[in-house]
Design a protein around this motif. Sequence first.
Motif, mmCIF file in Angstrom:
data_model
loop_
_atom_site.group_PDB
_atom_site.id
_atom_site.type_symbol
_atom_site.label_atom_id
_atom_site.label_comp_id
_atom_site.label_asym_id
_atom_site.label_seq_id
_atom_site.Cartn_x
_atom_site.Cartn_y
_atom_site.Cartn_z
ATOM 1 N N GLN A 155 -4.042 81.249 5.443
ATOM 2 C CA GLN A 155 -4.525 81.833 4.198
ATOM 3 C C GLN A 155 -5.950 81.359 3.921
ATOM 4 N N LYS A 156 -6.692 82.180 3.227
ATOM 5 C CA LYS A 156 -8.064 81.810 2.898
ATOM 6 C C LYS A 156 -8.067 80.770 1.772
ATOM 7 N N PHE A 157 -8.882 79.739 1.954
ATOM 8 C CA PHE A 157 -8.988 78.697 0.934
ATOM 9 C C PHE A 157 -10.312 77.971 1.132
ATOM 10 N N LYS A 158 -10.701 77.208 0.137
ATOM 11 C CA LYS A 158 -11.921 76.421 0.195
ATOM 12 C C LYS A 158 -11.564 74.941 0.247
ATOM 13 N N THR A 159 -12.200 74.226 1.156
ATOM 14 C CA THR A 159 -11.954 72.795 1.309
ATOM 15 C C THR A 159 -12.988 72.030 0.499
ATOM 16 N N LYS A 160 -12.519 71.272 -0.479
ATOM 17 C CA LYS A 160 -13.399 70.457 -1.305
ATOM 18 C C LYS A 160 -13.207 68.998 -0.915
ATOM 19 N N ILE A 161 -14.237 68.419 -0.308
ATOM 20 C CA ILE A 161 -14.092 67.066 0.233
ATOM 21 C C ILE A 161 -14.152 66.007 -0.854
ATOM 22 N N PHE A 162 -15.074 66.135 -1.802
ATOM 23 C CA PHE A 162 -15.204 65.093 -2.824
ATOM 24 C C PHE A 162 -14.919 65.668 -4.209
ATOM 25 N N ASP A 163 -13.953 65.083 -4.879
ATOM 26 C CA ASP A 163 -13.619 65.402 -6.259
ATOM 27 C C ASP A 163 -13.533 64.064 -6.998
ATOM 28 N N SER A 164 -14.436 63.847 -7.947
ATOM 29 C CA SER A 164 -14.539 62.526 -8.587
ATOM 30 C C SER A 164 -13.227 62.100 -9.241
ATOM 31 N N LYS A 165 -12.519 63.043 -9.831
ATOM 32 C CA LYS A 165 -11.260 62.696 -10.494
ATOM 33 C C LYS A 165 -10.226 62.216 -9.476
ATOM 34 N N ILE A 166 -10.087 62.946 -8.374
ATOM 35 C CA ILE A 166 -9.123 62.553 -7.334
ATOM 36 C C ILE A 166 -9.579 61.280 -6.635
ATOM 37 N N PHE A 167 -10.891 61.137 -6.428
ATOM 38 C CA PHE A 167 -11.393 59.932 -5.759
ATOM 39 C C PHE A 167 -11.055 58.677 -6.559
ATOM 40 N N ASN A 168 -11.222 58.736 -7.866
ATOM 41 C CA ASN A 168 -10.863 57.592 -8.705
ATOM 42 C C ASN A 168 -9.372 57.272 -8.598
ATOM 43 N N GLN A 169 -8.594 58.304 -8.345
ATOM 44 C CA GLN A 169 -7.141 58.117 -8.228
ATOM 45 C C GLN A 169 -6.754 57.461 -6.896
ATOM 46 N N ILE A 170 -7.512 57.763 -5.841
ATOM 47 C CA ILE A 170 -7.099 57.296 -4.500
ATOM 48 C C ILE A 170 -7.977 56.190 -3.931
ATOM 49 N N LYS A 171 -9.035 55.778 -4.616
ATOM 50 C CA LYS A 171 -9.977 54.815 -4.021
ATOM 51 C C LYS A 171 -9.300 53.477 -3.706
ATOM 52 N N GLY A 172 -8.397 53.027 -4.553
ATOM 53 C CA GLY A 172 -7.676 51.782 -4.280
ATOM 54 C C GLY A 172 -6.787 51.916 -3.052
ATOM 55 N N THR A 173 -6.137 53.065 -2.925
ATOM 56 C CA THR A 173 -5.271 53.319 -1.768
ATOM 57 C C THR A 173 -6.087 53.349 -0.478
ATOM 58 N N ILE A 174 -7.258 54.003 -0.543
ATOM 59 C CA ILE A 174 -8.121 54.080 0.642
ATOM 60 C C ILE A 174 -8.570 52.685 1.064
ATOM 61 N N ALA A 175 -9.011 51.874 0.100
ATOM 62 C CA ALA A 175 -9.492 50.526 0.417
ATOM 63 C C ALA A 175 -8.382 49.678 1.028
ATOM 64 N N ARG A 176 -7.220 49.684 0.408
ATOM 65 C CA ARG A 176 -6.104 48.858 0.896
ATOM 66 C C ARG A 176 -5.640 49.324 2.276
ATOM 67 N N SER A 177 -5.523 50.630 2.446
ATOM 68 C CA SER A 177 -5.029 51.174 3.716
ATOM 69 C C SER A 177 -6.040 50.995 4.840
ATOM 70 N N SER A 178 -7.341 51.033 4.519
ATOM 71 C CA SER A 178 -8.371 50.819 5.545
ATOM 72 C C SER A 178 -8.296 49.403 6.090
ATOM 73 N N VAL A 179 -8.139 48.431 5.188
ATOM 74 C CA VAL A 179 -8.024 47.024 5.619
ATOM 75 C C VAL A 179 -6.752 46.834 6.444
ATOM 76 N N LEU A 180 -5.647 47.358 5.917
ATOM 77 C CA LEU A 180 -4.361 47.212 6.606
ATOM 78 C C LEU A 180 -4.394 47.903 7.970
ATOM 79 N N GLY A 181 -4.966 49.107 8.024
ATOM 80 C CA GLY A 181 -5.052 49.853 9.278
ATOM 81 C C GLY A 181 -5.886 49.132 10.321
ATOM 82 N N THR A 182 -7.022 48.552 9.898
ATOM 83 C CA THR A 182 -7.878 47.824 10.843
ATOM 84 C C THR A 182 -7.153 46.610 11.414
ATOM 85 N N LEU A 183 -6.483 45.862 10.547
ATOM 86 C CA LEU A 183 -5.753 44.671 10.999
ATOM 87 C C LEU A 183 -4.638 45.043 11.981
#
Length: 495
Positions: free
Chosen positions: A232-260
Motif C-alpha cells: 500500500q502507498k504510505f509515507k515514511t516519517k523518520i523523525f517525529d519529536s513526540k515519538i522520539f521523546n517517547q522512545i529515546k530512553g529505550t533506544i539509549a538502553r537498548s543500544s548499550v545492551l546490544g553493544t555489550l
Amino acid sequence: MIDGLLMGFENLFQPIPLLILLAATLMGFFGGALPGISGTMLVIILLPISYGLDAIPAFILLTTIYASSVFSGLISAVLFRTPGTPEAVATVLDGYPMAQKGKPGQALGIGILSSVSGGTFGVLCLIFLTPLLASFALKFSSPEYFALAVLGLTVVVSLSGSDLIKGFIGVGLGLFIATIGMDPLTGTQRFTFDSLELVSGIDLIPVLIGLFAVSEVLRKSKEDHTIKQQMQKFKTKIFDSKIFNQIKGTIARSSVLGTLIGILPGVGATTAAMVSYSEATRWSKNKEEFGTGIPEGIAAPESANNAAAMGAMVPLLSLGIPGSATTAIILGAFVLHGLQPGPMLIKNSPDLVYTIFISLLFVNLLILVLSKPFIRVFSKIMKVPYYTLGPAIVIFCIIGTYAVRNSVFDIWVMLLFGLVGYYLDKMKFPLAAVILGLVLGPIAETEFRRGLQMSNGDLSIFVTRPISAVLLGLAVVAIALPLWSSYRKKKKAAA
C-alpha cells in the motif's frame, strides 16, 4: 587514533571505495529485506569477488553488506510479518501490528531511526574499544595465541545452544578439515590419499559457500517466499519529536545492551534483539501494550540488533575471535587475504582497520538517506518468487567458487558441503562451529607447537604465563558453566 581516523577518511573518500560503499549498502538492503536471502548469504556469495580486490575495498564491501542487511530485515518484518533476517524476528512483534493499524510509515520510521542510533553507538564503541583491547593483546606470544584460539573455539558453547555435544562435533569436523593437506611446520602430507587436489588442502571458500549458501538454498527451496500482499502507498516519517521523546530512553538502553551482548563471542544480534525487547517490556509501565504495535516495541530490538552487529566486530578485529556467525565468515576473509585479525592487525594494517571504522560510520548515514527511496523501489521486487532467486544464487556460488583457483574440484567440494550443511542444519548442528574449527584450528595447532618449542616440550608454559593461564581458564569456565547448569536442571527435575 585521530591519525588513524583521518587516514580512514582519506582512504574511503576515493572514487572506487566510495562507489563500493554505496553499492554494498544497496546490496545489503536487498539481501536483508528479501526473505530467503540474508546478509550472511550475500557475504558468502561475494567472498570470491572480494578475493580479487585489494584488502581495503574488499573489507568495505563485506562489512558494509553485513551492517546494512541487519537494518533492512525490519522492512519485510513490518510490512509482511516476514523477517528478512533473523535479527528482525523481534521487530515483527510490534512492527507488523502497527502497520496493521494503518501506520506502516510510522513503524518503518521508528525502525530506521532506532537502527541508525544503535548502529552509530556500536561503531563509536568499536572505534574506542578495539585499539584498547589490541594494545593489551600486543603482549601475546605463542602460548597466549594458542590460549586465545582455544577460547575462540569455546564460542561453540554459545553457537550450539543447549546441545553442547553437537557443537563439539561441529568444531571437531572443522578441525579435521583443517588438517587436510600440508603440515604447516614440516611440509608433510596429511590425509591427502595421494590426491593432487588435496595436497594444497581444502580451500576455505568452497566450504563456506557450501555450508551456508548452498545449504540455505536447499532449505529455503521448500518454502514459499512469494509475497502475495500488495504494497500500500504510505509515507515514511523518520523523525517525529513526540515519538522520539517517547522512545529515546529505550533506544539509549537498548543500544548499550546490544553493544555489550554483541561483544560477547558467539551470542549475536538476534539474541541482543530478543533480550532488549524483553528488557524494554520489563522497564515499561505499560507492559500489556507490548505486542499491540507500540513504538518502544520497535525501537528496542532495532537499536539493539544494529548495535550488536557493530559490537561483534570488536573481538574480531582486536582479538581475532568472531562475535557472530557472519563475523566468523569475515574472519575467513581476512585469512584468505593473508591477514590475521587480532592485536597485530591494527599495528601492521592501521589503514585497513580505521577505514573499516569510517566506512561503518558512513553506512549508518547512508541508511538514513537511502532507506526511504529504497522502500519505494522494494515494492517492485517483493513479487519475485524464490524459485527464480534460488537457482540464480547457486549459479553465482559456482562461478565464485571456480574463479578463486580455477578448480572444478572446488565446485564439487562446495556442492558436497552444501549437502553436508543441509543435513547438519536439519539435525540442528551449528554450522558456524564448523567454520570456527576450520579457521582457528591451524592457528591453535601452529601456536601450540611453537609454544612447545619455546619451552623445550614443557606443557607447563601454557599455564605458568599469566595471560595464557587466564585465557585457558576462561575457556574452561565457558565449557563448565553450561554443563553445570544442565546438571542442576536435571537434578532439580529429578527431585
